[in-house]
Design an enzyme around this catalytic site. Structure first.
Site, PDB file in Angstrom:
ATOM      1  N   GLY A  64      -1.376   3.751  -4.890  1.00 31.53           N
ATOM      2  CA  GLY A  64      -0.194   2.956  -4.599  1.00 31.53           C
ATOM      3  C   GLY A  64      -0.486   1.606  -3.979  1.00 31.53           C
ATOM      4  O   GLY A  64      -1.608   1.118  -3.990  1.00 31.53           O
ATOM      5  N   SER A  65       0.560   1.048  -3.396  1.00 36.60           N
ATOM      6  CA  SER A  65       0.554  -0.300  -2.853  1.00 36.60           C
ATOM      7  C   SER A  65      -0.266  -0.422  -1.578  1.00 36.60           C
ATOM      8  O   SER A  65      -0.377   0.519  -0.791  1.00 36.60           O
ATOM      9  CB  SER A  65       2.003  -0.712  -2.551  1.00 36.60           C
ATOM     10  OG  SER A  65       2.039  -1.884  -1.774  1.00 36.60           O
ATOM     11  N   THR A  66      -0.783  -1.614  -1.355  1.00 35.97           N
ATOM     12  CA  THR A  66      -1.537  -1.891  -0.130  1.00 35.97           C
ATOM     13  C   THR A  66      -0.672  -1.726   1.115  1.00 35.97           C
ATOM     14  O   THR A  66      -1.198  -1.540   2.205  1.00 35.97           O
ATOM     15  CB  THR A  66      -2.114  -3.315  -0.154  1.00 35.97           C
ATOM     16  OG1 THR A  66      -1.066  -4.248  -0.378  1.00 35.97           O
ATOM     17  CG2 THR A  66      -3.175  -3.448  -1.226  1.00 35.97           C
ATOM     18  N   GLY A  68       0.843   0.743   1.856  1.00 35.49           N
ATOM     19  CA  GLY A  68       0.598   2.105   2.322  1.00 35.49           C
ATOM     20  C   GLY A  68      -0.264   2.139   3.570  1.00 35.49           C
ATOM     21  O   GLY A  68      -0.103   3.019   4.423  1.00 35.49           O
TER      22      GLY A  68
END
Length: 136
Positions: A64-66, A68
């Site tokens: 997922g996205s940074t 996170g």
């Protein structure tokens, strides 16, 4: 015979002991975990509606996205974070989050811990020494 000590690589320093919660699915903290409760809220995830707070989280990797990383940091501030994280492969998102939040984290275990460990097992993660101790 199950090994009692599994060598691994240190990602984020520290030690923690607790009950294991295992997922065979990679986990996204952004949108996948509620930082206020520690509950997994990704409906398609193996741990859906389970709580990872105060447990040793065992996962193959993150995804997922940074952002996170910041969710993990917020969980630590909210006292809803896992005690430690064991991953097969610590990708940058979860590694950065664990380091920012001072959560002990290891990866690259020398044994297939996803086959050795089961939910509820007691383990100690000693990231400083690069080992996982199975207490079973």
């Amino acid at each position: 015979m199950t090994p009692n000590v599994i060598p691994c690589r240190k990602i984020s320093r520290g030690k923690a002991q607790g009950e294991v919660i295992i997922s065979h699915d990679p986990l996204s903290f952004l949108g996948g975990v509620d930082p206020d409760t520690g509950n997994v809220r990704d409906r398609g995830h193996e741990l859906y509606q389970q709580n990872i707070s105060g447990k040793i989280l065992v996962i193959p990797s993150g995804k997922g996205s940074t952002v996170g990383s910041y969710v993990i940091f917020q969980m630590a501030k909210n006292n809803t974070a896992p005690l430690a994280i064991i991953a097969q492969e610590a990708e940058p998102i979860i590694a950065t989050g664990a380091i920012m939040a001072s959560i002990p984290m290891v990866d690259h275990p020398e044994e297939d811990f996803l086959e050795i460990l089961t939910n509820g097992d007691l383990v100690e993660v000693d990231a400083d020494s690069g080992i996982i101790k199975i207490k079973k």
